[in-house]
Design a protein around this motif. Structure first.
Motif, PDB file in Angstrom:
ATOM      1  N   ALA A  24     -16.550 -14.951   1.145  1.00 38.98           N
ATOM      2  CA  ALA A  24     -16.981 -14.189   2.382  1.00 38.98           C
ATOM      3  C   ALA A  24     -16.749 -12.737   2.350  1.00 38.98           C
ATOM      4  CB  ALA A  24     -15.770 -15.108   3.405  1.00 38.98           C
ATOM      5  N   GLY A  25     -16.593 -12.130   1.237  1.00 36.66           N
ATOM      6  CA  GLY A  25     -16.601 -10.831   0.887  1.00 36.66           C
ATOM      7  C   GLY A  25     -15.166 -10.188   0.942  1.00 36.66           C
ATOM      8  N   TYR A  26     -14.050 -10.714   0.857  1.00 32.18           N
ATOM      9  CA  TYR A  26     -12.746 -10.313   0.769  1.00 32.18           C
ATOM     10  C   TYR A  26     -12.682 -10.118  -0.887  1.00 32.18           C
ATOM     11  CZ  TYR A  26     -12.679 -11.310   5.551  1.00 32.18           C
ATOM     12  OH  TYR A  26     -12.881 -11.321   7.116  1.00 32.18           O
ATOM     13  N   VAL A  27     -12.946  -9.138  -1.337  1.00 30.34           N
ATOM     14  CA  VAL A  27     -13.172  -9.425  -2.941  1.00 30.34           C
ATOM     15  C   VAL A  27     -12.101  -8.859  -3.730  1.00 30.34           C
ATOM     16  CG1 VAL A  27     -15.638  -9.560  -2.801  1.00 30.34           C
ATOM     17  CG2 VAL A  27     -14.673  -7.313  -2.701  1.00 30.34           C
ATOM     18  N   TYR A  28     -11.192  -8.223  -3.022  1.00 32.31           N
ATOM     19  CA  TYR A  28      -9.721  -8.112  -4.239  1.00 32.31           C
ATOM     20  C   TYR A  28      -8.632  -8.583  -3.588  1.00 32.31           C
ATOM     21  CZ  TYR A  28      -9.124  -4.269  -0.565  1.00 32.31           C
ATOM     22  OH  TYR A  28      -8.710  -3.547   0.457  1.00 32.31           O
ATOM     23  N   GLY A  29      -7.785  -8.549  -4.403  1.00 30.26           N
ATOM     24  CA  GLY A  29      -6.554  -9.520  -4.206  1.00 30.26           C
ATOM     25  C   GLY A  29      -5.875  -9.460  -2.726  1.00 30.26           C
ATOM     26  N   MET A  33      -5.055 -11.702   0.236  1.00 33.94           N
ATOM     27  CA  MET A  33      -3.974 -12.082   0.892  1.00 33.94           C
ATOM     28  C   MET A  33      -3.974 -12.194   2.410  1.00 33.94           C
ATOM     29  SD  MET A  33      -1.190 -10.087  -1.849  1.00 33.94           S
ATOM     30  CE  MET A  33       0.081 -10.167  -0.737  1.00 33.94           C
ATOM     31  N   GLU A  34      -4.442 -11.070   2.718  1.00 33.99           N
ATOM     32  CA  GLU A  34      -4.520 -10.778   4.167  1.00 33.99           C
ATOM     33  C   GLU A  34      -5.213 -11.592   5.027  1.00 33.99           C
ATOM     34  OE1 GLU A  34      -4.364  -6.194   5.778  1.00 33.99           O
ATOM     35  OE2 GLU A  34      -6.208  -6.464   4.821  1.00 33.99           O
ATOM     36  N   MET A  35      -6.436 -12.035   4.438  1.00 32.22           N
ATOM     37  CA  MET A  35      -7.237 -12.983   5.112  1.00 32.22           C
ATOM     38  C   MET A  35      -6.613 -14.474   5.206  1.00 32.22           C
ATOM     39  SD  MET A  35     -10.051 -13.217   6.516  1.00 32.22           S
ATOM     40  CE  MET A  35     -10.064 -14.795   7.546  1.00 32.22           C
ATOM     41  N   THR A  36      -6.201 -15.005   4.057  1.00 30.61           N
ATOM     42  CA  THR A  36      -5.659 -16.310   4.028  1.00 30.61           C
ATOM     43  C   THR A  36      -4.188 -16.118   4.601  1.00 30.61           C
ATOM     44  OG1 THR A  36      -4.858 -15.846   1.673  1.00 30.61           O
ATOM     45  CG2 THR A  36      -7.069 -16.988   2.171  1.00 30.61           C
ATOM     46  N   GLY A  37      -3.433 -15.096   4.465  1.00 32.15           N
ATOM     47  CA  GLY A  37      -1.915 -15.273   4.891  1.00 32.15           C
ATOM     48  C   GLY A  37      -1.226 -15.785   3.687  1.00 32.15           C
ATOM     49  N   LEU A  38      -1.700 -15.944   2.563  1.00 31.00           N
ATOM     50  CA  LEU A  38      -0.892 -16.283   1.532  1.00 31.00           C
ATOM     51  C   LEU A  38      -0.189 -15.296   0.921  1.00 31.00           C
ATOM     52  CD1 LEU A  38      -3.530 -18.996   0.156  1.00 31.00           C
ATOM     53  CD2 LEU A  38      -1.426 -19.570   1.266  1.00 31.00           C
ATOM     54  N   PRO A  39       0.923 -15.516   0.288  1.00 33.92           N
ATOM     55  CA  PRO A  39       1.777 -14.532  -0.420  1.00 33.92           C
ATOM     56  C   PRO A  39       1.359 -14.068  -1.767  1.00 33.92           C
ATOM     57  CG  PRO A  39       3.061 -16.549  -0.739  1.00 33.92           C
ATOM     58  CD  PRO A  39       1.821 -16.852   0.341  1.00 33.92           C
ATOM     59  N   SER A  40       1.562 -13.026  -2.312  1.00 29.67           N
ATOM     60  CA  SER A  40       1.107 -12.431  -3.566  1.00 29.67           C
ATOM     61  C   SER A  40       1.232 -13.555  -4.528  1.00 29.67           C
ATOM     62  CB  SER A  40       1.596 -11.249  -3.850  1.00 29.67           C
ATOM     63  OG  SER A  40       3.068 -11.381  -3.779  1.00 29.67           O
ATOM     64  N   GLY A  41       2.570 -14.182  -4.672  1.00 33.17           N
ATOM     65  CA  GLY A  41       2.815 -15.010  -5.679  1.00 33.17           C
ATOM     66  C   GLY A  41       1.737 -16.109  -5.735  1.00 33.17           C
ATOM     67  N   THR A  42       1.114 -16.407  -4.699  1.00 35.95           N
ATOM     68  CA  THR A  42       0.337 -17.595  -4.759  1.00 35.95           C
ATOM     69  C   THR A  42      -1.070 -17.190  -5.037  1.00 35.95           C
ATOM     70  OG1 THR A  42       1.625 -18.744  -2.983  1.00 35.95           O
ATOM     71  CG2 THR A  42      -0.531 -19.528  -3.270  1.00 35.95           C
ATOM     72  N   VAL A  43      -1.456 -16.159  -4.356  1.00 36.67           N
ATOM     73  CA  VAL A  43      -2.443 -15.768  -4.663  1.00 36.67           C
ATOM     74  C   VAL A  43      -3.118 -15.337  -5.739  1.00 36.67           C
ATOM     75  CG1 VAL A  43      -4.532 -13.921  -3.808  1.00 36.67           C
ATOM     76  CG2 VAL A  43      -3.217 -15.116  -2.084  1.00 36.67           C
ATOM     77  N   TYR A  44      -2.386 -14.469  -6.538  1.00 39.01           N
ATOM     78  CA  TYR A  44      -2.649 -13.942  -7.808  1.00 39.01           C
ATOM     79  C   TYR A  44      -2.858 -14.946  -8.935  1.00 39.01           C
ATOM     80  CZ  TYR A  44      -2.648  -9.626  -5.884  1.00 39.01           C
ATOM     81  OH  TYR A  44      -3.093  -8.372  -4.916  1.00 39.01           O
ATOM     82  N   PRO A  45      -1.800 -15.776  -9.020  1.00 41.21           N
ATOM     83  CA  PRO A  45      -2.004 -16.965  -9.987  1.00 41.21           C
ATOM     84  C   PRO A  45      -3.134 -18.134  -9.825  1.00 41.21           C
ATOM     85  CG  PRO A  45       0.323 -16.648  -9.251  1.00 41.21           C
ATOM     86  CD  PRO A  45      -0.483 -15.911  -8.309  1.00 41.21           C
ATOM     87  N   ALA A  46      -3.455 -18.093  -8.488  1.00 46.10           N
ATOM     88  CA  ALA A  46      -4.584 -18.912  -8.358  1.00 46.10           C
ATOM     89  C   ALA A  46      -5.871 -18.193  -8.691  1.00 46.10           C
ATOM     90  CB  ALA A  46      -4.661 -19.242  -6.842  1.00 46.10           C
TER      91      ALA A  46
ATOM     92  N   TRP B  41      -0.325  -0.590  -3.790  1.00 44.02           N
ATOM     93  CA  TRP B  41      -0.953   0.653  -3.055  1.00 44.02           C
ATOM     94  C   TRP B  41      -1.338   0.086  -1.898  1.00 44.02           C
ATOM     95  CZ3 TRP B  41      -5.310   2.682  -0.811  1.00 44.02           C
ATOM     96  CH2 TRP B  41      -5.286   4.096  -0.551  1.00 44.02           C
ATOM     97  N   HIS B  42      -2.404  -0.950  -1.743  1.00 41.02           N
ATOM     98  CA  HIS B  42      -3.101  -1.460  -0.813  1.00 41.02           C
ATOM     99  C   HIS B  42      -2.193  -1.913   0.257  1.00 41.02           C
ATOM    100  CE1 HIS B  42      -7.149  -0.429  -1.712  1.00 41.02           C
ATOM    101  NE2 HIS B  42      -7.023  -0.780  -2.981  1.00 41.02           N
ATOM    102  N   VAL B  43      -1.074  -2.726  -0.322  1.00 42.54           N
ATOM    103  CA  VAL B  43      -0.177  -3.359   0.405  1.00 42.54           C
ATOM    104  C   VAL B  43       0.636  -2.313   1.165  1.00 42.54           C
ATOM    105  CG1 VAL B  43       2.014  -4.581   0.336  1.00 42.54           C
ATOM    106  CG2 VAL B  43       0.192  -5.266  -0.892  1.00 42.54           C
ATOM    107  N   ARG B  44       1.174  -1.091   0.612  1.00 41.71           N
ATOM    108  CA  ARG B  44       1.974  -0.338   1.190  1.00 41.71           C
ATOM    109  C   ARG B  44       1.097   0.618   2.385  1.00 41.71           C
ATOM    110  NH1 ARG B  44       6.336   1.735  -0.740  1.00 41.71           N
ATOM    111  NH2 ARG B  44       6.124   0.989  -2.851  1.00 41.71           N
ATOM    112  N   GLN B  45      -0.146   0.779   2.074  1.00 46.54           N
ATOM    113  CA  GLN B  45      -1.015   1.297   3.007  1.00 46.54           C
ATOM    114  C   GLN B  45      -1.098   0.424   4.290  1.00 46.54           C
ATOM    115  OE1 GLN B  45      -1.239   4.513   1.444  1.00 46.54           O
ATOM    116  NE2 GLN B  45      -2.733   4.577   2.863  1.00 46.54           N
ATOM    117  N   ALA B  46      -1.216  -0.817   4.070  1.00 42.43           N
ATOM    118  CA  ALA B  46      -1.618  -1.857   5.151  1.00 42.43           C
ATOM    119  C   ALA B  46      -0.381  -2.059   5.886  1.00 42.43           C
ATOM    120  CB  ALA B  46      -1.804  -3.052   4.499  1.00 42.43           C
ATOM    121  N   CYS B  47       0.852  -1.996   5.359  1.00 45.05           N
ATOM    122  CA  CYS B  47       2.157  -2.270   5.874  1.00 45.05           C
ATOM    123  C   CYS B  47       2.908  -0.964   6.730  1.00 45.05           C
ATOM    124  CB  CYS B  47       3.074  -2.666   5.010  1.00 45.05           C
ATOM    125  SG  CYS B  47       2.886  -4.254   4.183  1.00 45.05           S
ATOM    126  N   ALA B  48       2.538   0.178   6.133  1.00 38.99           N
ATOM    127  CA  ALA B  48       3.091   1.348   6.616  1.00 38.99           C
ATOM    128  C   ALA B  48       2.812   1.804   8.048  1.00 38.99           C
ATOM    129  CB  ALA B  48       2.591   2.597   5.868  1.00 38.99           C
TER     130      ALA B  48
END
Lengths: 109, 499
Positions: A24-29, A33-46, B41-48
């Motif tokens: 859908a165009g959310y092309v970086y980690g 995370m923002e789009m799916t609401g999943l935490p980083s510990g789930t998104v990156y390993p997946a 960096w993006h997380v910090r930017q988004a949260c701040a």
């Protein structure tokens, strides 16, 4: 032909969501995370598993672009052909996927 | 939030990411760190701006950093799983050599630590003066038993002989010795004629000119072991008095280490004048042969007939104790030779280099394969040497024929089965990557051996080769053959070929 090449791998709902988000165009980690609401510990390993299975591939953006925008360079992800066909199969398995994360084409309709 | 606290949070986040990066293999660490820092960096930017409370923003960033641990941990688990799957008991050539080297190091360390083994393998053992024989009674049980009375020795040493130019006498007994300590200790003391060491040609260590040997008072020479153990190797004990069997005796020297080759294991020698030794005391007699006497020797032995004053005859046997008995080194090489001769009886000596096609691996790979075999043998043979020495001489208080037989047997067995293992291992190592071939699959039926192929096939996990081993060697398929796999087989194997 390699054994199992004609059978689509079955993805978990989380992996399918991530695949759909990238499609859908959310092309970086972080955007995934923002789009799916999943935490980083789930998104990156997946995402790394998806990349290992050649469903997505990654590339670093040019440093000059990042420098111009005064931020660190991002690692972008993109669906491969296998990733697209797997996503198609996953959409049949998880019909709400597309409604959760509408793709660019769906948004423009 | 103050700048200092923000700085503290940043340091914590940085520490978390660095800590997580330690879980990532080194070759991937830089890339992963780069991605984590970019994303942070993006997380910090988004949260701040939107998080309301700066504490909450920092909490989100820290939560992101903690997620890096999960990310790295997933990779760790995956790597471990792959390693367990790909590196079972079929060890690499390097691991195999490492294990052998470890065994060699341990056996060598034992050989260095055990004094008996050190003594046995010492090539500079004290030489024995030529022409010396030990006179024995001809009875078979007189091997180490003293049988010749001192009065007999006196008669011989007083007379002139055609075949002998010197005699010496000694007898060993347990005696109580008081050497400085309050409690007396029991030593093996060799009462001997004063010329014993001169006849044997053994130089006395630490002997002083003023401490004359062969005087009228009792003099003692200590063994090297006693000098080291009882007196701590102190050179100052020369000239001091000790009580041997209640008699004050002066220490006049120390015998060199491992110089004593005669029966018995004395802790000290008492050099006594002839009148001080009882006439009926039975002991050993050492004689030195003249040049003519040596010509009468046969196989290091000579028969001696003594005509007594009462016109009776007595037969003795003279045995040279400088006879060329094989040392540990000769025994080792002999057992290696025996093992090589016996090897074809227990295994095929083929290296199994045959290929199904005309394809052969490149020269460097073939040289490496041969080098690996030579390296295994080069480590195995010293292992056989040191292990056999450790086992044979480690417990033996004295260099005996039992120790020699033990060394021969152990060394032979280790060499035989060690070389057999080296050959079997070599035959099952892929000629390209030197990994052991695995996953044996039985192919064909034994009943159809002469009509179709029957045997076992093994696969190299690196995807280089397939090994065919015939179940029953036939005239058309006598030995194992390697099939070199081309690129069309690649899909069967995980990852690129190591070659």
């Amino acid at each position: 032909m390699a054994p199992g090449a004609n059978s689509e791998p079955k993805l978990s709902h989380t992996a399918a969501m991530i695949l759909q988000a990238i499609h859908a165009g959310y092309v970086y980690g972080f955007s995934v995370m923002e789009m799916t609401g999943l935490p980083s510990g789930t998104v990156y390993p997946a995402m790394r598993r998806l990349e290992r299975d050649e469903l997505i591939r990654s590339h670093w953006e040019k440093q000059s672009i990042a420098d111009a925008e005064q931020r660190p360079a991002r690692k972008y992800y993109k669906l491969t052909a296998a990733g697209k066909s797997t996503l198609e199969a996953s959409r049949k398995r998880y019909p709400l996927l597309e409604r959760l994360i509408p793709s660019e084409e769906a948004k423009s309709v | 939030m103050t700048g200092l606290i923000a700085l503290g949070f940043r340091a914590i986040d940085h520490g978390l990411l660095q800590g997580a990066s330690l879980l990532v293999p080194a070759r991937q660490r830089r890339e992963w760190c780069r991605e984590w820092y970019a994303e942070m960096w993006h997380v910090r930017q988004a949260c701040a701006p939107g998080c309301g409370s700066p504490w909450r923003a920092e909490r989100n960033v820290t939560a992101f950093c903690l997620g890096a641990f999960q990310d790295a941990w997933c990779l760790c688990r995956e790597t471990q799983r792959n390693e367990v799957q790909s590196a079972p008991l079929h060890s690499s050539a390097g691991q195999c050599l490492f294990c052998l080297a470890a065994v060699l190091a341990v056996s060598y360390a034992f050989a260095l630590l055990l004094p008996e083994v050190r003594a046995a393998r010492d090539p500079l053992r004290y030489p024995v003066k030529s022409g010396l024989i030990l006179l024995k009674d001809e009875s078979p049980d007189s091997e180490a038993k003293p049988t010749i009375p001192f009065k007999q020795f006196r008669i011989w040493s007083a007379g002139k002989h055609r075949y002998f130019d010197g005699f010496a006498f000694y007898r060993i007994s347990r005696q109580s010795v008081l050497a400085g300590a309050e409690e007396p200790s029991r030593w093996n003391v060799a009462e001997s004629s004063s010329n014993l060491f001169a006849l044997l040609g053994i130089p006395i260590r630490l002997a002083r000119a003023e401490e004359s040997l062969g005087g009228n008072s009792a003099e003692a020479i200590l063994s090297y072991k006693v000098w080291k153990n009882e007196f701590g190797g102190d050179p100052g004990i020369i000239g001091s008095l000790i009580s041997v069997g209640g008699v004050q005796t002066r220490i006049v020297g120390v015998a060199p280490e491992r110089a004593w080759k005669l029966p018995g294991k004395p802790d000290a020698w008492l050099l006594k004048p002839d009148y001080a030794i009882p006439a009926d005391a039975k002991g050993h007699v050492v004689a030195h042969l003249t040049h003519e006497g040596r010509s009468k020797m046969w196989a290091d032995r000579v028969d001696v007939t003594v005509y007594n004053p009462d016109h009776t005859e007595q037969d003795f046997l003279g045995v040279a104790f400088d006879e060329q008995t094989p040392g540990p080194r000769e025994i080792y090489w002999f057992s290696v030779l025996l093992a090589l001769l016996a090897l074809p009886a227990i295994t095929s000596v083929s290296f199994g280099e045959f290929s199904v096609s005309s394809h052969k691996p490149p020269w460097p790979r073939r040289i490496l394969r041969w080098a690996y075999l030579l390296a295994k043998l080069a480590v195995l043979l010293p292992i056989a040497n040191f292990v056999s020495l450790d086992l044979a001489y480690g417990h033996a208080s004295q260099h005996s024929s039992a120790s020699e037989y033990a060394q021969l047997s152990v060394c032979f067995l280790i060499c035989l089965f060690g070389i057999r293992w080296a050959l079997l291992d070599q035959r099952q190592r892929c000629p390209v990557c030197l990994k052991r071939v695995v996953h044996p699959a039985q192919v064909g039926l034994a009943s159809r051996t002469f009509l179709a192929w029957n045997g076992t096939e093994l696969m190299c996990t690196g995807g280089h080769t397939l090994l065919h081993v015939p179940g029953l060697p036939t005239s058309w398929f006598a030995t194992q053959r390697w099939l070199y796999l081309d690129a069309s087989w690649d899909f069967l194997f995980v990852g690129p070929k190591a070659s």
